[in-house]
Design an enzyme around this catalytic site. Sequence first.
Site, PDB file in Angstrom:
ATOM      1  N   ALA A  66      33.657  30.144  36.000  1.00 43.20           N
ATOM      2  CA  ALA A  66      32.591  30.950  35.387  1.00 43.20           C
ATOM      3  C   ALA A  66      31.641  29.982  34.692  1.00 43.20           C
ATOM      4  O   ALA A  66      32.024  28.865  34.333  1.00 43.20           O
ATOM      5  CB  ALA A  66      33.208  31.912  34.379  1.00 43.20           C
ATOM      6  N   GLY A 111      37.421  30.523  37.406  1.00 39.81           N
ATOM      7  CA  GLY A 111      36.926  31.638  38.216  1.00 39.81           C
ATOM      8  C   GLY A 111      36.768  31.272  39.685  1.00 39.81           C
ATOM      9  O   GLY A 111      36.825  32.146  40.552  1.00 39.81           O
ATOM     10  N   GLU A 114      40.185  31.666  41.078  1.00 38.12           N
ATOM     11  CA  GLU A 114      40.442  33.119  41.113  1.00 38.12           C
ATOM     12  C   GLU A 114      39.721  33.771  42.295  1.00 38.12           C
ATOM     13  O   GLU A 114      40.275  34.642  42.975  1.00 38.12           O
ATOM     14  CB  GLU A 114      39.991  33.764  39.795  1.00 38.12           C
ATOM     15  CG  GLU A 114      40.851  33.331  38.613  1.00 38.12           C
ATOM     16  CD  GLU A 114      40.329  33.862  37.283  1.00 38.12           C
ATOM     17  OE1 GLU A 114      39.202  33.483  36.898  1.00 38.12           O
ATOM     18  OE2 GLU A 114      41.023  34.645  36.633  1.00 38.12           O
ATOM     19  N   GLU A 134      41.335  27.236  32.058  1.00 40.14           N
ATOM     20  CA  GLU A 134      40.846  28.039  30.930  1.00 40.14           C
ATOM     21  C   GLU A 134      41.503  27.650  29.611  1.00 40.14           C
ATOM     22  O   GLU A 134      40.853  27.617  28.565  1.00 40.14           O
ATOM     23  CB  GLU A 134      41.081  29.530  31.201  1.00 40.14           C
ATOM     24  CG  GLU A 134      40.135  30.139  32.219  1.00 40.14           C
ATOM     25  CD  GLU A 134      40.606  30.018  33.660  1.00 40.14           C
ATOM     26  OE1 GLU A 134      41.554  29.248  33.938  1.00 40.14           O
ATOM     27  OE2 GLU A 134      40.025  30.718  34.502  1.00 40.14           O
TER      28      GLU A 134
END
Length: 260
Positions: A66, A111, A114, A134
Amino acid sequence: MTFENLLIDRDGPVAVVTVNRPKVLNALNTQTLDELRRAILALKHDDSVRAVVLTGAGEKSFIAGADINELAVQTPTTGREHAMAGQHVLDLIEHMGKPVIAAINGYALGGGCELAMACTLRIAADTARLGQPEITLGIIPGYAGTQRLARIIGRGRALELLLTGDQISAPEAHRLGLVNRVVPAADLMRDARALAATLAAKAPVAVRYILEAVHKGLEMPFPQAQVFEATLFGLVASTEDMREGTKAFLEKRKPEFRGK
Ligand code: CO8
């Protein structure tokens, strides 16, 4: 379809979607996530598309997570909204009913990892690096990484990656079962497109039902999942493609599937 941060390329029945923000290693900001949402919906409803390859622009990164510029200023409410919006896009990919191949051409972190896990299959360049870093930012995954990682590689291995935040190499990701194949970086796109073309030639309804049987069935108690599979098996028996597939075998020729 016009997008600022995505490139869409067509190769017969295969669509190639490239996240195109190479200056920030293809980090996913809100706009890019929304463009992905719109692109996936359009490809899902386009019957001429039978498989998708998803990759990142440039040679260095698939998606480095992200966009940390947005994360740095998030509030509890925007963080929750952002996480749910991301989860929704990844769910759309997982349930689009067509195979989506992640061609992991470099960093697949946070992300990005993911997103790759929401794809049907993952092919990694031998130079790729994967991980859920993260924890090193003082946060946790928010696009269902805690859930998909544990389901794909098992609880113990997932907890180690999630709690250390370590990056792993492509061969290590292969050993853990996080990626299906590792190929030389120079061959990645050719191999991903070839695999997508192979899957695109299969009977589309049967492909869709296999995806549905696995993804939905795994969330059900086993006896119910068996009934679900049997029901989809019954439905697929109504297709012209079933008649074509069985007839072609008996006539010793290659089947021609039409998605009906
Ligand atoms: N977001 C924003 N910018 C990024 C990101 C990112 N995720 N990753 C890299 N960039 C930028 C860098 O800031 C840099 O910009 P600039 O040139 O302006 O300085 C540029 O991309 C190039 O990066 P580096 O100079 O850092 O390149 P290196 O080769 O030195 O390092 C790394 C490459 C190791 C990939 C490094 O860039 C890195 O560690 N990036 C961050 C990886 C990361 O922590 N990702 C996880 C983010 S958190 C997340 O994904 C949570 C998802 C769930 C959110 C839920 C909703 C709230």
